[in-house]
Design an enzyme around this catalytic site. Structure first.
Site, PDB file in Angstrom:
ATOM      1  N   GLU A   1      62.004  30.610  45.599  1.00 44.13           N
ATOM      2  CA  GLU A   1      60.813  30.006  45.741  1.00 44.13           C
ATOM      3  C   GLU A   1      60.103  31.144  46.559  1.00 44.13           C
ATOM      4  O   GLU A   1      60.410  31.561  47.665  1.00 44.13           O
ATOM      5  CB  GLU A   1      61.270  28.894  46.836  1.00 44.13           C
TER       6      GLU A   1
ATOM      7  N   CYS B   1      53.590  29.105  52.124  1.00 47.03           N
ATOM      8  CA  CYS B   1      53.539  29.471  50.607  1.00 47.03           C
ATOM      9  C   CYS B   1      52.656  28.556  49.814  1.00 47.03           C
ATOM     10  O   CYS B   1      51.957  29.166  48.940  1.00 47.03           O
ATOM     11  CB  CYS B   1      54.864  29.273  50.159  1.00 47.03           C
TER      12      CYS B   1
END
Length: 460
Positions: free
Chosen positions: A234, A268
């Site tokens: 990720e 993110c």
């Protein structure tokens, strides 16, 4: 913010003041081998426990997190500068993901019957071993717990290398694990880069999960690949925040401020590229700029703080250079754009307007409090701009036309599309990306199955 000591460890620093917090030595090679042997033994006992017994111990872990919330939250604020209210919410979220798996795991791990032409068949779920996690600093507890819980629920062992500048947070979790009789299967360790590579190569490690930069993720996945081990990545994101002409502008503006500047923009799935359909671009921009100008840099320990410092001075300096390059390329600096005039890693809330796909601010991830305003000719152009990125983590889409929103969500290249709401993570929904943002999924049953042996059993 850290001061690296290649031979002996890392020193953490308060990004709000520049003051030294603590020094943490790396594990010695002997201690590292002792840890691996301990987790190996712990894993054998853990996998043999019933699911109910595992969930009981994890429930105790959630209880301890809530009991020590203030202590945990304060340390996160000191180590990486997040607001104290955000840090408290992070602890609650960690406990909530344990609650979710406690409720749903029994059904998710039950044998699943499969239709076959003859006989009987089912899928069963078994642990694969010990998983190494390499985790970032922006959510120093949530990232670790989000990775650890499904891995542990599935009967695996878990070792984590926390980010260097939030080592205190990662290591404090060891105390809580020990208090819950989980310290043989949950271990947080200060590993050097070389030690991390050695752990991945170790035969006792079955897989690697990484949340972090594209560069680091690819390096660690490459090492795992050399040894035929599964990896889950990720990585970064440059999420679009798309506002169409029919959107509720006041709601969209409020959401954009939160989506871009929460956690000082160090998320993110933050709204990094705000793409505005032409008819509402000017009005949205005026409303948005007014709210950004009202933001102020505040001591993150204050209960009313929203934006504190960035996590490290090197990250602040890198962000500032990206802003400078974007302005040189033609972007208009309309708010902020300067480091804070005080010790630490402060950076003003910043807005760049007139950003185009050729500019640094569009092409690269801006991991900090900088918003980019981008104008689209029409809806198709907005979707094209959103997809014109090497990243594909999340996206936010604003329209009052429900059918249009659903149709456009299928055209957006991202792991998740959030219609009339900001991007977020929740235990009930998988999170992950495509393209340079990584592969695999965390949370829900998908995250639970990532590091499990999904075994086919067929009897005639």
């Amino acid at each position: 913010m850290t001061s690296p000591h290649p031979n002996d460890g890392v020193t953490t620093v308060n990004p709000a003041s520049g003051e030294t917090l603590a020094h943490y030595p790396f594990l010695t090679d002997g201690a590292l081998q002792d840890m691996l042997r301990r987790v190996e033994r712990g894993f054998e006992g853990w996998r043999a426990k019933s699911l109910g017994a595992r969930l009981d111990l994890l429930h105790r872990f959630a209880t301890r997190l809530r009991e020590r919330k203030e202590e945990l939250a304060r340390l996160a604020t000191l180590e990486m500068g997040k607001s104290i209210t955000s840090a408290r919410a992070e602890i609650e979220k960690c406990a909530a993901v344990i609650d979710w798996y406690g409720k749903h795991a029994p059904a998710l791990l039950r044998d699943k019957p499969m239709p076959v032409p003859m006989g009987e068949a089912h899928l069963s779920y078994a642990p694969t071993g010990i998983v190494l996690a390499v985790m970032p600093w922006n959510f120093p507890y949530w990232q670790i717990i989000r990775a650890a819980v499904p891995i542990l629920v599935g009967g695996n062992g878990f070792i984590v290398k926390p980010a260097e500048n939030t080592l205190g947070c990662g290591l404090l979790l060891n105390e809580i694990a020990a208090d819950c009789d989980l310290d043989d299967v949950f271990m947080s360790a200060n590993l050097s880069r070389e030690q991390t590579a050695h752990v991945i190569a170790d035969s006792r490690i079955s897989g690697v999960t990484v949340t972090g930069s594209v560069r680091v993720g690819r390096i660690l996945a490459g090492i795992a690949g050399q040894y035929g081990k599964k990896s889950l990545l990720e990585l970064g994101g440059s999420d679009p925040f798309i506002v169409l002409a029919d959107a509720d502008l006041d709601k969209a503006v409020d959401a954009a401020v939160a989506a871009r500047f929460a956690n000082c923009g160090q998320v993110c799935i933050a709204a990094k590229r705000i793409i505005l359909e032409a008819p509402i671009a000017e009005t949205f921009s005026e409303k948005f700029l007014a709210k950004v100008r009202a933001l102020s840099l505040t001591n993150p320990l204050d209960d009313d703080a929203f934006i504190g410092p960035m996590a490290r001075t090197d990250l602040r300096d890198g962000l500032h250079e990206q802003v400078r390059r974007s302005v040189a390329e033609g972007a208009r600096l309309v708010v902020g754009g300067e480091p804070g005039d005080r010790p630490g890693a402060w950076y003003e809330p910043t807005v760049l307007a007139g950003v185009t796909p050729q500019m640094t601010a569009f092409r690269e991830e801006l991991f900090g409090p900088v918003a980019c305003l981008i104008e689209a000719h029409d809806t198709d152009h907005a979707i094209a701009l959103a997809n014109d990125s090497t990243y594909g983590l999340g996206a936010s889409l604003w329209t009052q036309n429900a059918a249009l929103g659903q149709a456009l969500s299928q055209r957006i290249e991202a792991g998740g599309v959030f219609i009339n709401r900001i991007t977020a993570s929740d235990p009930a929904l998988p999170i992950g990306g495509i393209k340079a943002s990584g592969y695999g999924r965390e949370l829900t049953e998908l995250g639970l199955y990532e590091f499990m042996n999904i075994k086919t059993v067929w009897a005639c």
